[in-house]
Write an enzyme that holds these catalytic residues in place. Sequence first.
Site, PDB file in Angstrom:
ATOM      1  N   SER A   1       0.835  -1.206   0.000  1.00 32.58           N
ATOM      2  CA  SER A   1       0.000   0.000   0.000  1.00 32.58           C
ATOM      3  C   SER A   1       0.871   1.257   0.000  1.00 32.58           C
ATOM      4  O   SER A   1       2.098   1.170   0.106  1.00 32.58           O
ATOM      5  CB  SER A   1      -0.963  -0.045   1.205  1.00 32.58           C
ATOM      6  OG  SER A   1      -0.623   0.839   2.215  1.00 32.58           O
TER       7      SER A   1
ATOM      8  N   TYR B   1       7.241   6.073  17.866  1.00 32.85           N
ATOM      9  CA  TYR B   1       7.394   6.149  16.406  1.00 32.85           C
ATOM     10  C   TYR B   1       8.544   7.110  16.080  1.00 32.85           C
ATOM     11  O   TYR B   1       9.448   6.776  15.308  1.00 32.85           O
ATOM     12  CB  TYR B   1       6.088   6.634  15.779  1.00 32.85           C
ATOM     13  CG  TYR B   1       6.139   6.876  14.282  1.00 32.85           C
ATOM     14  CD1 TYR B   1       6.197   5.811  13.383  1.00 32.85           C
ATOM     15  CD2 TYR B   1       6.108   8.166  13.756  1.00 32.85           C
ATOM     16  CE1 TYR B   1       6.228   6.033  12.010  1.00 32.85           C
ATOM     17  CE2 TYR B   1       6.135   8.398  12.397  1.00 32.85           C
ATOM     18  CZ  TYR B   1       6.196   7.333  11.525  1.00 32.85           C
ATOM     19  OH  TYR B   1       6.218   7.558  10.169  1.00 32.85           O
TER      20      TYR B   1
HETATM   21  N1  LIG Z   1       2.388   8.802   4.717  1.00 39.50           N
HETATM   22  C1  LIG Z   1       3.099   9.677   5.398  1.00 39.50           C
HETATM   23  O1  LIG Z   1       2.668  10.830   5.611  1.00 39.50           O
HETATM   24  C2  LIG Z   1       4.455   9.299   5.916  1.00 39.50           C
HETATM   25  C3  LIG Z   1       5.252  10.316   6.456  1.00 39.50           C
HETATM   26  C4  LIG Z   1       6.507   9.985   6.941  1.00 39.50           C
HETATM   27  C5  LIG Z   1       6.956   8.693   6.874  1.00 39.50           C
HETATM   28  N2  LIG Z   1       6.164   7.707   6.364  1.00 39.50           N
HETATM   29  C6  LIG Z   1       6.678   6.341   6.333  1.00 39.50           C
HETATM   30  O2  LIG Z   1       6.472   5.785   5.057  1.00 39.50           O
HETATM   31  C7  LIG Z   1       6.459   4.372   5.168  1.00 39.50           C
HETATM   32  C8  LIG Z   1       5.289   3.800   4.375  1.00 39.50           C
HETATM   33  O3  LIG Z   1       4.076   4.224   4.954  1.00 39.50           O
HETATM   34  P1  LIG Z   1       2.781   4.660   4.104  1.00 39.50           P
HETATM   35  O4  LIG Z   1       2.571   6.090   4.350  1.00 39.50           O
HETATM   36  O5  LIG Z   1       2.886   4.162   2.725  1.00 39.50           O
HETATM   37  O6  LIG Z   1       1.643   3.898   4.956  1.00 39.50           O
HETATM   38  P2  LIG Z   1       0.712   2.640   4.638  1.00 39.50           P
HETATM   39  O7  LIG Z   1      -0.104   2.916   3.430  1.00 39.50           O
HETATM   40  O8  LIG Z   1       0.027   2.342   5.908  1.00 39.50           O
HETATM   41  O9  LIG Z   1       1.732   1.489   4.263  1.00 39.50           O
HETATM   42  C9  LIG Z   1       2.484   0.813   5.249  1.00 39.50           C
HETATM   43  C10 LIG Z   1       3.068  -0.449   4.649  1.00 39.50           C
HETATM   44  O10 LIG Z   1       3.860  -1.103   5.655  1.00 39.50           O
HETATM   45  C11 LIG Z   1       3.429  -2.462   5.765  1.00 39.50           C
HETATM   46  N3  LIG Z   1       3.554  -2.914   7.147  1.00 39.50           N
HETATM   47  C12 LIG Z   1       3.047  -2.323   8.271  1.00 39.50           C
HETATM   48  N4  LIG Z   1       3.295  -3.084   9.345  1.00 39.50           N
HETATM   49  C13 LIG Z   1       3.958  -4.188   8.899  1.00 39.50           C
HETATM   50  C14 LIG Z   1       4.471  -5.348   9.532  1.00 39.50           C
HETATM   51  N5  LIG Z   1       4.360  -5.565  10.859  1.00 39.50           N
HETATM   52  N6  LIG Z   1       5.084  -6.280   8.766  1.00 39.50           N
HETATM   53  C15 LIG Z   1       5.194  -6.095   7.424  1.00 39.50           C
HETATM   54  N7  LIG Z   1       4.752  -5.027   6.776  1.00 39.50           N
HETATM   55  C16 LIG Z   1       4.131  -4.073   7.502  1.00 39.50           C
HETATM   56  C17 LIG Z   1       1.976  -2.465   5.303  1.00 39.50           C
HETATM   57  O11 LIG Z   1       1.619  -3.744   4.762  1.00 39.50           O
HETATM   58  P3  LIG Z   1       0.750  -4.869   5.484  1.00 39.50           P
HETATM   59  O12 LIG Z   1      -0.294  -4.184   6.305  1.00 39.50           O
HETATM   60  O13 LIG Z   1       0.195  -5.667   4.335  1.00 39.50           O
HETATM   61  O14 LIG Z   1       1.729  -5.648   6.290  1.00 39.50           O
HETATM   62  C18 LIG Z   1       2.016  -1.437   4.173  1.00 39.50           C
HETATM   63  O15 LIG Z   1       2.447  -2.034   2.983  1.00 39.50           O
HETATM   64  C19 LIG Z   1       6.411   4.061   6.676  1.00 39.50           C
HETATM   65  O16 LIG Z   1       7.699   3.716   7.119  1.00 39.50           O
HETATM   66  C20 LIG Z   1       5.990   5.391   7.283  1.00 39.50           C
HETATM   67  O17 LIG Z   1       6.456   5.536   8.608  1.00 39.50           O
HETATM   68  C21 LIG Z   1       4.913   7.989   5.871  1.00 39.50           C
END
Ligand SMILES: NC(=O)c1ccc[n+]([C@@H]2O[C@H](COP(=O)([O-])OP(=O)(O)OC[C@H]3O[C@@H](n4cnc5c(N)ncnc54)[C@H](OP(=O)(O)O)[C@@H]3O)[C@@H](O)[C@H]2O)c1
Length: 265
Positions: free
Chosen positions: A16, A155
């Site tokens: 995702s 976090y």
């Molecule tokens: N969106 C933002 O504003 C933002 C800002 C700063 C940093 N980030 C970072 O960007 C990265 C991606 O996040 P996103 O925004 O794309 O959020 P997201 O849509 O919630 O995606 C998170 C991804 O991580 C996987 N994941 C979560 N827990 C997991 C686990 N225990 N084992 C394996 N996979 C796991 C989920 O897959 P499954 O649920 O299928 O396991 C999903 O593919 C993260 O590191 C987040 O901290 C995001």
Amino acid sequence: MAAYKDKVIWITGASSGIGEALALDFAKRGARLILSARRESELKRVGDSTKLPELDLMLLPFDLNNTSNASALAAQVINKFGRIDILINNGGYSQRSEVMKTSEEIDRQLMEVNYFSYVNLTKAVLPYMKRQKTGHVVVISSIAGKFGFFLRSSYSAAKHALHGFFESMRLETEQFGIKTLIVCPGKVKTNVSNNAVTADGSKHNEMDPSHENAMSSEECAAEIIKGISGNKEEILIGGKEILIVYIRRFFPRLFRKIIRKQSPY
Ligand SMILES: NC(=O)c1ccc[n+]([C@@H]2O[C@H](COP(=O)([O-])OP(=O)(O)OC[C@H]3O[C@@H](n4cnc5c(N)ncnc54)[C@H](OP(=O)(O)O)[C@@H]3O)[C@@H](O)[C@H]2O)c1
């Protein structure tokens, strides 16, 4: 485009958001992909939309909460592709809970998934990159890796820890042709706030207002790829929210005033 043709790229959190957008973008550039996350059905959906042939695609589901088998996972990738050019440590989840209400168990899980899994997977991949004399490790941190913020104590701690570990690793491994990029996104419109853990361990299940009009995951992925191509060491990605990082650096007293007035959501 040609830069990524036939490159073997392992993306965690590929089911995702930012990871999915990276997978689709790299697929268009001709890369060969390993996609990891927990939900196999979602990995399959993303895999199908890359339109990559079986030869160039591997779905490798696992839980980042337990990466003691990281070496075996890396060996599976090597068995199929023979090399790993880029590892993108992206999978993870955020937090919306107060320090005084958050249990040790939740604190530790946030560190396990958002920090230790990145360390374990990277350590499993480094020997192959060293042997290849080339490789790129990408780490998705956050602006929460630059300063602490309401409701995000563990976090933010995990994201800060990434900087210490991977800046050190960069110094030790660049002699082997291994590059390290730390990415600090601000707000990106994904499910990250919905999936954030609350004090009772359940999901926050709401899109924070600050994420509603944020940058798209596709734009974020394009910026990350630009950072990899440009051999950057660290990049900030997002809208005006990333200005706060510069305000903190150059006007720390002003930062202290502004940060207290921000909504946690
Ligand atoms: N969106 C933002 O504003 C933002 C800002 C700063 C940093 N980030 C970072 O960007 C990265 C991606 O996040 P996103 O925004 O794309 O959020 P997201 O849509 O919630 O995606 C998170 C991804 O991580 C996987 N994941 C979560 N827990 C997991 C686990 N225990 N084992 C394996 N996979 C796991 C989920 O897959 P499954 O649920 O299928 O396991 C999903 O593919 C993260 O590191 C987040 O901290 C995001």
